[in-house]
Design an enzyme around this catalytic site. Structure first.
Site, mmCIF file in Angstrom:
data_model
loop_
_atom_site.group_PDB
_atom_site.id
_atom_site.type_symbol
_atom_site.label_atom_id
_atom_site.label_comp_id
_atom_site.label_asym_id
_atom_site.label_seq_id
_atom_site.Cartn_x
_atom_site.Cartn_y
_atom_site.Cartn_z
ATOM 1 N N ASN A 211 0.620 -1.030 0.303
ATOM 2 C CA ASN A 211 0.212 0.143 0.470
ATOM 3 C C ASN A 211 1.089 1.310 0.301
ATOM 4 O O ASN A 211 1.590 1.311 0.027
ATOM 5 C CB ASN A 211 -0.960 -0.101 1.067
ATOM 6 C CG ASN A 211 0.188 -0.052 2.198
ATOM 7 O OD1 ASN A 211 0.718 0.477 2.900
ATOM 8 N ND2 ASN A 211 -0.630 -1.322 3.167
ATOM 9 N N ASP A 280 -4.282 -6.215 4.311
ATOM 10 C CA ASP A 280 -5.016 -7.758 4.517
ATOM 11 C C ASP A 280 -5.341 -8.522 4.165
ATOM 12 O O ASP A 280 -6.655 -9.822 4.750
ATOM 13 C CB ASP A 280 -6.493 -6.540 4.583
ATOM 14 C CG ASP A 280 -7.185 -5.682 5.455
ATOM 15 O OD1 ASP A 280 -6.469 -5.338 6.433
ATOM 16 O OD2 ASP A 280 -7.684 -4.889 5.232
ATOM 17 N N PHE A 324 -5.164 2.980 14.664
ATOM 18 C CA PHE A 324 -5.166 3.996 13.696
ATOM 19 C C PHE A 324 -6.482 3.495 12.557
ATOM 20 O O PHE A 324 -6.000 2.517 11.796
ATOM 21 C CB PHE A 324 -3.826 4.614 12.527
ATOM 22 C CG PHE A 324 -3.317 5.160 13.021
ATOM 23 C CD1 PHE A 324 -3.121 6.258 12.826
ATOM 24 C CD2 PHE A 324 -2.698 5.299 14.713
ATOM 25 C CE1 PHE A 324 -2.214 7.543 13.898
ATOM 26 C CE2 PHE A 324 -1.470 5.989 14.872
ATOM 27 C CZ PHE A 324 -1.666 8.004 14.355
ATOM 28 N N LYS A 342 -12.638 -3.160 18.184
ATOM 29 C CA LYS A 342 -11.249 -4.080 18.320
ATOM 30 C C LYS A 342 -11.287 -3.929 19.648
ATOM 31 O O LYS A 342 -10.099 -3.720 20.039
ATOM 32 C CB LYS A 342 -10.019 -3.527 17.848
ATOM 33 C CG LYS A 342 -10.582 -3.276 16.133
ATOM 34 C CD LYS A 342 -10.055 -4.638 15.371
ATOM 35 C CE LYS A 342 -10.609 -4.668 13.649
ATOM 36 N NZ LYS A 342 -10.326 -5.165 13.158
#
Length: 404
Positions: A211, A280, A324, A342
């Site tokens: 990314n 991911d 984040f 989370k």
């Protein structure tokens, strides 16, 4: 009340005196007030006019030159200093200080000052290893002096080894750390793990999935946490950024490697900040040979990578956990959902499509969402300044958690 922080730089004889000039320039540009004093031997390597021009202050070279009859120069400048930095420090200067000798401008001023003192040695590798030099340094440590370890490398004498004075950027960082640490005692000794950068998931020997993350936000957080006195471990994906001063860096490539490195450190940590952009998904079966082009389309079977943030949220002794969220739409909704799902203490969310915010830029704008439902906004600013704002929000989160 004082304005600028005051640095008194003592320069002794050695070829590394040119680095002291570079350090002076860096400090002045960083808005420190700098005064320089030099030994007579230092004048054989670099002129006092150089330091006068760079510091924009008079340079002290002789105890008996007293330009102001109302002041004793070496006492006046000793009282003026917030910190004294001796760079380069020769074996001779180290020996004189260790044995309480005071017969020149540098030694008399240092002996008369109560300011914190740092020493950056520079000398031949064998001289540095000499038992007498080591003994003198140990005595100075016992007296409260702090040493900056010399680097290893090629020395002016032709030898290669330990003895080269630390670089000006490292000395500058140490001076920054000195003042930042004093302002943030709550961070001293805190064990902090920070992730930064992207991960790369191998497709074949040539290609990988990744990314746009540059790692700049995570590295800024690591630099600031270390400056505040924290014990920082930075788990970094593949980025071309220098390791911040005082930070222990672990380089990883894949999401799995990052997962293992983080989980290995997490249970002993007080704070974990997950600033990395972790892939991911990864190819189910990476190819051992380069994939060749074909006339038709190709299908790549993908599987999920480990969710590091979610796994951290399940720990029995969970550290303060900061995540984040880089989003392109519905930033607040996704951030609050991530916060809940989370099981973290805070989410730092930003829009990657907003100008000046997100990946591969030096600035960021963030919204911080907390477990108690509150939020705060960090307007567009440098990532270094944004890191300060984020860290300022963390100490209240570790209050009343559990004893370590």
């Amino acid at each position: 009340m004082k304005g600028k922080k005051r640095v008194l730089l003592a320069v002794s004889g050695g070829i590394a005196a040119f680095k002291a000039a570079a350090l002076t320039s860096r400090l002045v540009q960083a808005d420190y007030e700098v005064k320089v004093m030099m030994t007579k031997n230092a004048l054989n390597f670099i002129g006092e006019v150089t330091f006068q021009a760079l510091s924009r202050n008079p340079v002290y070279t002789d105890t008996f030159i007293e330009p102001d009859p109302e002041k004793i120069a070496h006492i006046d400048v000793a009282d003026w200093a917030d910190i004294i930095f001796i760079a380069p420090a020769s074996a001779d200067v180290i020996a004189r200080l260790a044995n309480g000798l005071a017969d020149d401008m540098v030694s008399t001023t240092i002996m008369a000052s109560t300011a914190p003192k740092y020493i950056a040695p520079a000398m031949n590798v064998h001289m540095y290893a000499n038992p007498a030099v080591q003994r003198n340094m140990q005595r100075l440590v016992q007296d409260g002096y702090q040493f900056v370890e010399p680097d290893e490398g090629y020395l002016a004498c032709g030898y290669t080894g330990k003895g080269r004075m630390a670089e000006p950027e490292d000395l500058h960082a140490m001076i920054d750390h000195h003042f930042i640490r004093a302002a943030h005692p709550e961070w001293h000794g805190k064990r902090v793990v920070i992730t930064a950068g992207p991960t790369q998931e191998v497709i074949d020997p040539v290609r990988f999935l990744s990314n746009r993350s540059s790692g700049k936000m995570g590295f800024s957080l690591a630099a600031e946490a270390a400056a505040r006195g924290a014990d920082v471990t930075l788990v970094a994906g593949p980025v071309s950024l220098d390791t911040p001063h005082g930070v222990n860096r672990i380089n990883v490539q894949s999401a799995e490697e990052m997962y293992k490195a983080v989980m290995n450190k997490a249970e002993a940590a007080d704070v974990v900040i997950k600033a990395a952009a972790v892939s991911d998904y990864k190819p189910a079966e990476p190819l051992t040979e380069k994939m060749k082009k074909s006339a038709g389309s190709e299908t790549l079977h993908m599987i999920r990578t480990a969710d590091i943030l979610a796994e951290l949220g399940t720990l029995e002794k969970k550290p303060v956990l900061i995540g984040f969220a880089a989003e392109s739409e519905n930033v607040e909704d996704y951030a609050r959902e991530k916060l809940r799902k989370k099981n973290v203490d805070a989410i730092c969310a930003n829009s990657v499509v907003s100008e000046g915010s997100g990946f591969q830029v030096d600035t960021n704008s963030l919204d911080l969402f907390f477990r108690d439902g509150t939020k705060d906004h960090i307007p567009l600013m440098s990532k270094a300044d944004a890191a300060k704002q984020i860290l300022n929000h963390i100490p209240p989160l570790w209050v009343n958690r559990y004893d370590r």
